[in-house]
Design a protein around this motif. Structure first.
Motif, PDB file in Angstrom:
ATOM      1  N   UNK A 184       0.939  -0.969  -0.083  1.00 57.03           N
ATOM      2  CA  UNK A 184       0.066   0.002  -0.025  1.00 57.03           C
ATOM      3  C   UNK A 184       0.959   1.263  -0.136  1.00 57.03           C
ATOM      4  N   UNK A 185       1.844   1.320   0.905  1.00 53.59           N
ATOM      5  CA  UNK A 185       2.762   2.446   0.887  1.00 53.59           C
ATOM      6  C   UNK A 185       3.418   2.719  -0.458  1.00 53.59           C
ATOM      7  N   UNK A 186       3.724   1.650  -1.274  1.00 51.37           N
ATOM      8  CA  UNK A 186       4.412   1.625  -2.543  1.00 51.37           C
ATOM      9  C   UNK A 186       3.154   2.287  -3.554  1.00 51.37           C
ATOM     10  N   UNK A 187       2.107   1.930  -3.249  1.00 54.71           N
ATOM     11  CA  UNK A 187       1.140   2.698  -4.155  1.00 54.71           C
ATOM     12  C   UNK A 187       0.747   3.768  -3.925  1.00 54.71           C
ATOM     13  N   UNK A 188       0.818   4.440  -2.387  1.00 52.89           N
ATOM     14  CA  UNK A 188       0.709   5.752  -2.158  1.00 52.89           C
ATOM     15  C   UNK A 188       1.938   6.566  -2.976  1.00 52.89           C
ATOM     16  N   UNK A 189       3.073   5.802  -2.867  1.00 52.61           N
ATOM     17  CA  UNK A 189       4.198   6.457  -3.467  1.00 52.61           C
ATOM     18  C   UNK A 189       3.994   6.552  -4.994  1.00 52.61           C
ATOM     19  N   UNK A 190       3.287   6.036  -5.723  1.00 55.30           N
ATOM     20  CA  UNK A 190       3.238   6.140  -6.955  1.00 55.30           C
ATOM     21  C   UNK A 190       3.655   5.198  -7.649  1.00 55.30           C
ATOM     22  N   UNK A 191       4.151   4.052  -7.018  1.00 54.53           N
ATOM     23  CA  UNK A 191       4.673   3.057  -7.977  1.00 54.53           C
ATOM     24  C   UNK A 191       3.505   2.062  -8.537  1.00 54.53           C
ATOM     25  N   UNK A 231       6.412  -1.355 -11.250  1.00 56.29           N
ATOM     26  CA  UNK A 231       7.446  -0.680 -10.330  1.00 56.29           C
ATOM     27  C   UNK A 231       7.465  -1.569  -9.029  1.00 56.29           C
ATOM     28  N   UNK A 234      10.962  -3.005  -7.991  1.00 56.82           N
ATOM     29  CA  UNK A 234      11.576  -2.307  -7.038  1.00 56.82           C
ATOM     30  C   UNK A 234      11.563  -2.423  -5.562  1.00 56.82           C
ATOM     31  N   UNK A 235      10.256  -3.218  -5.251  1.00 57.31           N
ATOM     32  CA  UNK A 235      10.013  -3.362  -3.678  1.00 57.31           C
ATOM     33  C   UNK A 235       9.956  -4.865  -3.702  1.00 57.31           C
ATOM     34  N   UNK A 276      -1.477   8.156  -5.770  1.00 59.00           N
ATOM     35  CA  UNK A 276      -0.690   9.158  -5.973  1.00 59.00           C
ATOM     36  C   UNK A 276      -1.074  10.388  -6.555  1.00 59.00           C
ATOM     37  N   UNK A 286       1.538   4.512   8.101  1.00 55.87           N
ATOM     38  CA  UNK A 286       1.008   3.052   8.470  1.00 55.87           C
ATOM     39  C   UNK A 286       1.428   2.527   9.735  1.00 55.87           C
ATOM     40  N   UNK A 327      10.616   0.061   3.047  1.00 54.46           N
ATOM     41  CA  UNK A 327      11.164  -0.949   2.264  1.00 54.46           C
ATOM     42  C   UNK A 327      12.474  -1.301   2.845  1.00 54.46           C
TER      43      UNK A 327
END
Lengths: 311, 365
Positions: A204-211, A215, A219-220, B78, B86, B92
């Motif tokens: 979810x964090x990666x989605x909020x970050x726009x990936x 991506x 990357x994750x 985004x 969270x 990461x």
């Protein structure tokens, strides 16, 4: 109650308690009955499994006259590497007399692309199933898993026809496709379960970050999944290298994988049975999965240990 | 409900169903520019779900979401101008702190010198400059959460979303970071929406609290208003530690005066301000433990005698559990006046501080 708070001089026990008696770590005996049973069983079982390998190695190092003496457990009187050389480069299968070397390179040309292709597809499959809950994901997954329970033999003939129709029958690429497809259910399950166990909030964090889809995958997810990739590689390399059935069905004599060629050498009915060459050829064929186990086993443990660090 | 003018975040008739289960029901809420809103409720009340809907991580079943006047209902996370923190930090693990902070910016293709500038600013605000080259596994819980806040900070967003950010920390760190978040808000003046089940976090941080239950906002108001004038029994019982005392009894009118009868005790309600003209019948009487006086003697509109069951010293004050008739009752007193177990004590309070609730609907009377 108040006298309990008074500090006692060192060396004296509390009042009313036994002064001598057990103290510190409990002593352990090396030759306890438990240890004898445990290690005795382990040693017997290990010997039982290692004995055939021992026979293979010593036989492959003997000359034919020595083998005819019949002492299969005795070490070679005269060590010779002749059978190994013959198995590799000049043993005959049918009309070809260039040994296992051709089969070895065929197997490499089959295994490497099959492993890469199947893992690449299955890891993306598993990632999509675990993190992008698309419509019909569960149905798709069930269908894929059912595939794992259908015996291969049932599908041999239809696949022969399909490969013939698309003109890939008998070619290495045809066999690569077959291996990739048959690796799909178990590998997808493996990757899906692994990605499901990763914290969802990371995704979810990666989605909020726009990936996006790729991506996040590259990357994750990828950098975090070394252990499961090692498991998948072990599984696929050994499985595909050891495969005999698909190899013998979907290839021609000049593209036979090593296992099929080994079978042809060992089972050739003409002339004298050269046990030493057969043993050497068998060990040579089994060497690749063995090396994979020994090398990646360490990597595997290290990968798990690295992944276990909380982060 | 009343709508704000130019709200920073506006939720209109939002519904969310998972199959047949309705998680959020036609929910409406407006958040003003620069406001700190806390969504408070027990687990399973839909507060985190609401936050995920605002973030765009969950698709809504119905309704619309506006952020800064723009309808973002169908936008990707985004593109909504939000940053999210969270509970599990969600850093990461394979990236250094610096790479964690810059990930979103790198994905967005922002030039390098701009990224460096923003990271420097965020690191300064959060005091994580010495940690920039470390991996998350080499950080303590508090440091990790600071980095997680930094990740929202560098993206230069309009709205910060916090999903129980302090729940994984120990009590001491939680109190420290709570103050830091409050300082951060006064420094940045961004709109912040904060989900928690911790009433102390809610009371201390919020400009307004939205108390939720079963996917419905029960009350949306300033913390003091929610504490002193809860709209129903659920809100009254959820806020306050120890919880409010509730006595089950009946509302009666004798000789023109209202009384609350509980077992053989009658509490006069002459000083209580009813919402509207009451009707006699079953009701619940609530009073907070700190509004009850101890060993008071006379001078109170209501006094009674109760038996001490358990005494819990908490340092600054002491919690005394009593039996008033057959009903449990807690009183908070200063430590010097601690009684012993099984004592019989007299208590007194002013019914003006009490709250009466309808026994059936739970609404305040």
């Amino acid at each position: 109650m108040a006298d309990l708070a008074v500090p006692l001089p060192a060396g004296t026990g509390s009042l009313g308690l036994e002064a001598s008696g057990p103290r510190g770590p409990k002593p352990r005996h090396v030759f306890s009955r438990r240890n004898i049973f445990l290690y005795g069983t382990l040693i017997v079982v290990a010997l039982y499994y290692l004995l055939p390998l021992y026979v293979m190695v010593v036989t492959s190092l003997k000359g034919m006259p020595e083998i005819r003496l019949g002492n299969i457990f005795s070490p070679p009187l005269e060590i010779t590497f002749e059978p190994w050389v013959k198995a590799w480069s000049s043993a005959c299968t049918g009309l070809n007399c260039d040994g296992l070397s051709r089969g070895f390179w065929n197997s490499v040309r089959i295994t490497v692309p099959s492993v890469v292709l199947s893992i690449a597809i299955a890891s993306v499959n598993g990632y999509a199933l675990a993190n992008w809950r698309f419509k019909g994901a569960d149905t798709f997954f069930v269908i894929l898993i059912v595939g794992a329970f259908i015996p291969y033999q049932v599908m041999i003939y239809p696949i022969v026809i399909i490969l013939r129709e698309i003109g890939l029958y008998g070619s290495l690429s045809g066999l690569v496709i077959v291996h990739s497809i048959f690796g799909m259910p178990i590998l997808t399950l493996l990757f899906r379960n692994y990605f499901t166990s990763m914290p969802e909030e990371l995704f979810r964090a990666a989605r909020v970050d726009g990936a996006g889809f790729w991506g996040i995958y590259f990357r994750i997810m990828l950098p975090m999944s070394l252990p499961i990739f090692v498991v998948a590689i072990i599984l696929q390399v050994t499985g595909i290298w050891n495969d005999f059935l698909f190899g013998v069905v979907y290839t021609r004599p000049d593209t036979y994988p090593m296992t099929v060629q080994l079978n042809n050498i060992v089972n050739s009915v003409q002339g004298v049975k050269e046990y030493n060459v057969n043993m050497a050829a068998t060990i040579l064929t089994g060497l690749v999965p063995l090396v994979v186990y020994f090398v990646s086993g360490k990597l595997f443990v290290r990968g798990i240990a690295a992944g276990a660090v909380k982060g | 409900m009343t709508r704000l003018e130019n709200p920073s975040v506006s939720i209109q008739d939002l519904s969310l169903n998972f199959g047949a289960i309705s998680v959020l029901e036609t929910l409406n809420i407006d958040v003003a520019e620069g406001e700190f809103i806390v969504l408070l409720g027990p687990s399973g009340c839909g507060k985190s779900t609401l936050l995920n809907c605002i973030a765009g991580l969950l698709d809504v079943s119905d309704g619309r979401i506006f952020i800064k006047g723009k309808n973002v209902t169908w936008e990707e996370p985004k593109d909504r101008g939000i940053g999210m923190v969270f509970q599990s930090y969600a850093l990461y693990p394979q990236m250094t702190v610096e790479k964690n902070l810059s990930f979103g910016l790198r994905v967005a293709g922002i030039p390098r010198d701009e990224i460096a500038k923003r990271i420097a600013r965020a690191a300064e605000i959060l005091q994580i400059e010495p940690l920039l080259q470390r991996k998350p596994s080499a950080l303590s819980g508090g440091q990790r959460q600071r980095v997680a806040i930094g990740r929202a900070l560098v993206r230069d967003v309009d709205v910060f979303l916090f999903d129980e950010p302090l729940s994984n920390l120990d009590a001491k760190l939680r109190a420290e970071l709570r103050v830091e978040i409050k300082l951060l808000h006064s420094k940045l003046q961004n709109t912040m929406i904060y989900v928690t089940h911790d009433q102390i976090e809610a009371m201390t941080l919020a400009d307004r609290i939205a108390v939720m239950k079963g996917g419905v906002i029960q009350q949306l108001d300033a913390p003091q208003k929610i504490y002193n004038r809860p709209v129903n029994r659920f809100v009254a019982g959820f806020l306050g530690s120890p919880a409010m005392n509730f006595l089950d009894g009946r509302l009666e009118k004798n000789d023109g005066d209202w009384h609350f009868a509980v077992e053989d005790v009658r509490i006069p309600l002459a000083t209580y301000a009813f919402e509207k003209e009451p009707v006699p019948g079953a009701a619940v009487f609530g009073i907070r433990p700190e509004h009850v006086a101890f060993n008071s003697g006379s001078g109170w509109p209501f006094t009674a005698t109760a038996n001490v069951v358990v005494v819990e010293p908490m340092g600054s004050d002491t919690l005394v559990w009593l039996k008033l008739g057959n009903q449990n009752f807690t009183v908070r007193v200063t430590s010097e006046r601690t009684p012993n177990n099984a004592d019989s004590v007299s208590i007194g309070f002013d019914p003006m501080r009490a709250l009466l609730f309808d026994a059936a609907t739970g609404n305040r009377l």
